[in-house]
Structure formats: structure tokens, C-alpha cells
Motif scaffolding. Structure first.
Motif, PDB file in Angstrom:
ATOM      1  N   ALA A 150      25.720   7.965  88.336  1.00  9.90           N
ATOM      2  CA  ALA A 150      27.176   7.994  88.222  1.00  9.90           C
ATOM      3  C   ALA A 150      27.563   8.160  86.755  1.00  9.90           C
ATOM      4  O   ALA A 150      27.005   7.507  85.883  1.00  9.90           O
ATOM      5  N   GLY A 151      28.491   9.046  86.499  1.00  8.32           N
ATOM      6  CA  GLY A 151      28.917   9.308  85.129  1.00  8.32           C
ATOM      7  C   GLY A 151      28.201  10.479  84.476  1.00  8.32           C
ATOM      8  O   GLY A 151      28.643  10.978  83.447  1.00  8.32           O
ATOM      9  N   GLU A 152      27.096  10.924  85.082  1.00 10.30           N
ATOM     10  CA  GLU A 152      26.375  12.091  84.564  1.00 10.30           C
ATOM     11  C   GLU A 152      26.868  13.358  85.259  1.00 10.30           C
ATOM     12  O   GLU A 152      27.209  13.330  86.450  1.00 10.30           O
ATOM     13  N   PHE A 153      26.870  14.467  84.513  1.00 12.29           N
ATOM     14  CA  PHE A 153      27.302  15.741  85.073  1.00 12.29           C
ATOM     15  C   PHE A 153      26.100  16.678  85.180  1.00 12.29           C
ATOM     16  O   PHE A 153      25.528  17.065  84.158  1.00 12.29           O
ATOM     17  N   PRO A 154      25.701  17.035  86.399  1.00 14.72           N
ATOM     18  CA  PRO A 154      24.580  17.948  86.562  1.00 14.72           C
ATOM     19  C   PRO A 154      24.973  19.370  86.170  1.00 14.72           C
ATOM     20  O   PRO A 154      26.142  19.642  85.871  1.00 14.72           O
ATOM     21  N   GLN A 155      24.001  20.273  86.186  1.00 12.28           N
ATOM     22  CA  GLN A 155      24.247  21.651  85.752  1.00 12.28           C
ATOM     23  C   GLN A 155      23.882  22.637  86.856  1.00 12.28           C
ATOM     24  O   GLN A 155      22.715  22.796  87.207  1.00 12.28           O
ATOM     25  N   PHE A 156      24.885  23.312  87.387  1.00  6.37           N
ATOM     26  CA  PHE A 156      24.643  24.399  88.326  1.00  6.37           C
ATOM     27  C   PHE A 156      24.165  25.630  87.540  1.00  6.37           C
ATOM     28  O   PHE A 156      24.545  25.830  86.387  1.00  6.37           O
ATOM     29  N   ASP A 157      23.358  26.464  88.190  1.00  5.90           N
ATOM     30  CA  ASP A 157      22.928  27.700  87.531  1.00  5.90           C
ATOM     31  C   ASP A 157      24.086  28.678  87.388  1.00  5.90           C
ATOM     32  O   ASP A 157      24.253  29.308  86.349  1.00  5.90           O
ATOM     33  N   LEU A 158      24.895  28.789  88.431  1.00  2.00           N
ATOM     34  CA  LEU A 158      25.961  29.792  88.430  1.00  2.00           C
ATOM     35  C   LEU A 158      27.150  29.297  89.243  1.00  2.00           C
ATOM     36  O   LEU A 158      26.985  28.801  90.358  1.00  2.00           O
ATOM     37  N   VAL A 159      28.338  29.423  88.668  1.00  2.00           N
ATOM     38  CA  VAL A 159      29.577  29.091  89.371  1.00  2.00           C
ATOM     39  C   VAL A 159      30.421  30.351  89.476  1.00  2.00           C
ATOM     40  O   VAL A 159      30.698  31.018  88.469  1.00  2.00           O
ATOM     41  N   LEU A 160      30.824  30.690  90.691  1.00  2.00           N
ATOM     42  CA  LEU A 160      31.713  31.823  90.925  1.00  2.00           C
ATOM     43  C   LEU A 160      33.138  31.304  91.076  1.00  2.00           C
ATOM     44  O   LEU A 160      33.373  30.321  91.785  1.00  2.00           O
ATOM     45  N   LEU A 161      34.077  31.967  90.419  1.00  2.00           N
ATOM     46  CA  LEU A 161      35.475  31.550  90.479  1.00  2.00           C
ATOM     47  C   LEU A 161      36.390  32.754  90.651  1.00  2.00           C
ATOM     48  O   LEU A 161      36.078  33.864  90.211  1.00  2.00           O
ATOM     49  N   GLY A 162      37.516  32.512  91.272  1.00  2.00           N
ATOM     50  CA  GLY A 162      38.607  33.461  91.286  1.00  2.00           C
ATOM     51  C   GLY A 162      39.765  32.843  90.528  1.00  2.00           C
ATOM     52  O   GLY A 162      39.650  31.751  89.969  1.00  2.00           O
ATOM     53  N   MET A 163      40.886  33.545  90.514  1.00  2.00           N
ATOM     54  CA  MET A 163      42.088  33.005  89.876  1.00  2.00           C
ATOM     55  C   MET A 163      43.306  33.445  90.667  1.00  2.00           C
ATOM     56  O   MET A 163      43.413  34.609  91.053  1.00  2.00           O
ATOM     57  N   GLY A 164      44.213  32.504  90.912  1.00  2.00           N
ATOM     58  CA  GLY A 164      45.432  32.834  91.638  1.00  2.00           C
ATOM     59  C   GLY A 164      46.487  33.457  90.744  1.00  2.00           C
ATOM     60  O   GLY A 164      46.374  33.464  89.514  1.00  2.00           O
ATOM     61  N   ASP A 165      47.523  33.983  91.366  1.00  2.00           N
ATOM     62  CA  ASP A 165      48.632  34.587  90.613  1.00  2.00           C
ATOM     63  C   ASP A 165      49.284  33.584  89.671  1.00  2.00           C
ATOM     64  O   ASP A 165      49.904  33.972  88.678  1.00  2.00           O
ATOM     65  N   ASP A 166      49.132  32.283  89.981  1.00  2.00           N
ATOM     66  CA  ASP A 166      49.740  31.230  89.159  1.00  2.00           C
ATOM     67  C   ASP A 166      48.777  30.709  88.089  1.00  2.00           C
ATOM     68  O   ASP A 166      49.102  29.774  87.368  1.00  2.00           O
ATOM     69  N   GLY A 167      47.586  31.313  88.006  1.00  7.10           N
ATOM     70  CA  GLY A 167      46.622  30.888  86.990  1.00  7.10           C
ATOM     71  C   GLY A 167      45.713  29.763  87.425  1.00  7.10           C
ATOM     72  O   GLY A 167      44.916  29.273  86.625  1.00  7.10           O
ATOM     73  N   HIS A 168      45.797  29.340  88.692  1.00  8.03           N
ATOM     74  CA  HIS A 168      44.901  28.272  89.152  1.00  8.03           C
ATOM     75  C   HIS A 168      43.511  28.837  89.411  1.00  8.03           C
ATOM     76  O   HIS A 168      43.331  30.043  89.610  1.00  8.03           O
TER      77      HIS A 168
END
Length: 238
Positions: free
Chosen positions: A129-147
Motif C-alpha cells: 500500500a502506498g507504492e505505485f507499480p509500473q505498467f509497460d504501456l498505457v493507452l489513452l484517448g482524450m475527450g472534447d473537454d480535455g478529459h
């Protein structure tokens, strides 16, 4: 962290470039004798990528798929990111069921589901708890509102810095989303952006200075590659 912006002509070119980057990330992980962890996104542009990934002859026993966010609906719902990803990609390859790490959406309280997914990620990576693991690759999109993911403008989820997973909100509807620090920890992050409707937000997100509460994609400051089409960049075809 590094940010690279690439301009492509259309959705197909973006998907093919993303496919190449996925292959590189997969090769790097497998060459090191490790599993390959990828975080999937929802949306029409990633769907084209997933259809391409379905034809890859990878060692699927070493591929583990997570999701960056999910609407609070069953996987059978047309709005489900996991459901779309399964239809376009995962149902078409021989990947072990245990390697598909879907976000739970069957709890009465979304915060319980968020905590459960966080615990699952912690156990998978073997972090405390409190540690952040590391993914190899994260895919993201973006909405018209910048989210991006389910990190919407002026919502409490943007401020969550001590958790891996939290509850987002869109028009009063709960979403489960990875948090900003977990996404930023990834070895590589790929944004796929297309369409003139995204041009205003994209310009604001990529500007040297701006309001991240208004345009949450500005919060993603890890090793990012932005794959954008010309209309999103407000450029004409050459």
C-alpha cells in the motif's frame, strides 16, 4: 518526463503507428524475460488498434491486459470499455482468462469496486500500500473537454494522489479510473487523438502553460507519445 507529438493523416495511420509502438513495448518486455502489461482505453480510435492487435502472433500467455477506466455497467453493456476490447481483440486471440484484468462493476458501492481493483493491481505487481507499480504501456484517448481515462474537469478524482484507483464521475454517473500518479508511472503512455472537435482542448493541453483542472489531460506528464491527426492539430492536409 519526455513528451513527443506526432501528426498523422487519419485514424488508420494513428492505429498503425500505435501498433508499431505496442510491438516495440512488447518486444522490450519479452526480451527481458518479463511479462507485458498493457492498459487499454475505450473509444473508436483504440478499437481500430485492437482489431490490428488481434492479428499479432504474440505469446499471449505473457500478455496481461488492464483498463484505464470503466463505466459502471456490466461487461455486456454496449458502453463497456472491457466489452468493446474483448470483441475487437481479446476474444480473437488465445489469451488466458486470468490475464484479462477487468475492472469490477458489480458492487453496490463504486468505491468498493475501486478499492478491489486497486488491491488486485497491488497483488499482481507485488507492491505494498502506498507504492505505485509500473505498467509497460498505457493507452489513452482524450475527450472534447480535455478529459482522459475518467479524469473529468473539476472533479475530485483529479486530486487523488495516494491511491492507484479511484471513483470518477461524468454527469452524475460513477466511473472507475486509474489515478494520475499511477498513469504517469508507466514506462510509456500513448495518446490517440483525432477529429476537429478535439482541436481546442488539444491546443490547451499541449500549451506550455494552462489549467489542468479545466483540461485534465495536462496532468499526464509521464513518458508520453501523442498520436494526433491533422484535424485535431488544426492542420490542413499537405
Amino acid at each position: 518526463m519526455a513528451r513527443q507529438v506526432e501528426i498523422w493523416n487519419d485514424r488508420a495511420e494513428i492505429a498503425n503507428r500505435a501498433l508499431m509502438l505496442c510491438q516495440i513495448a512488447y518486444d522490450q518486455a519479452i526480451t527481458k524475460g518479463e511479462r507485458f502489461t498493457i492498459v487499454a482505453a475505450g473509444g473508436s480510435t483504440p478499437k481500430v488498434l485492437y482489431e490490428l492487435l488481434a492479428s499479432k502472433e504474440w505469446d499471449w500467455s505473457k500478455v496481461h491486459v488492464f483498463w484505464g477506466d470503466e463505466r459502471y455497467v456490466p461487461v455486456t453493456d454496449p458502453q463497456s470499455n472491457e466489452g468493446m476490447t474483448r470483441q475487437a481483440w481479446l476474444d480473437r486471440v488465445v489469451i488466458p482468462a486470468a490475464n484479462i484484468h477487468g475492472i469490477p462493476t458489480d458492487k453496490d458501492d463504486p468505491s468498493i469496486a475501486a478499492a478491489q481493483y486497486e488491491q488486485h493491481i497491488q497483488e499482481f505487481f507485488g507492491v505494498s500500500a502506498g507504492e505505485f507499480p509500473q505498467f509497460d504501456l498505457v493507452l489513452l484517448g482524450m475527450g472534447d473537454d480535455g478529459h482522459t481515462a475518467s479524469l473529468f474537469p473539476h472533479t475530485p478524482a483529479l486530486k487523488v494522489a495516494d491511491r492507484l484507483v479511484t471513483v470518477g464521475s461524468k454527469d452524475g454517473q460513477p466511473r472507475i479510473t486509474l489515478t494520475v500518479p499511477l498513469i504517469n508511472r508507466a514506462k510509456e503512455i500513448i495518446f490517440m487523438i483525432e477529429g476537429a472537435a478535439k482541436a481546442k482542448a488539444l491546443k490547451a493541453v499541449l500549451a506550455p502553460n494552462g489549467d489542468a483542472n479545466q483540461y485534465p489531460s495536462r496532468l499526464i506528464t509521464g513518458n508520453t507519445i501523442w498520436l494526433c491527426d491533422r484535424t485535431a492539430m488544426n492542420q490542413k492536409q499537405p
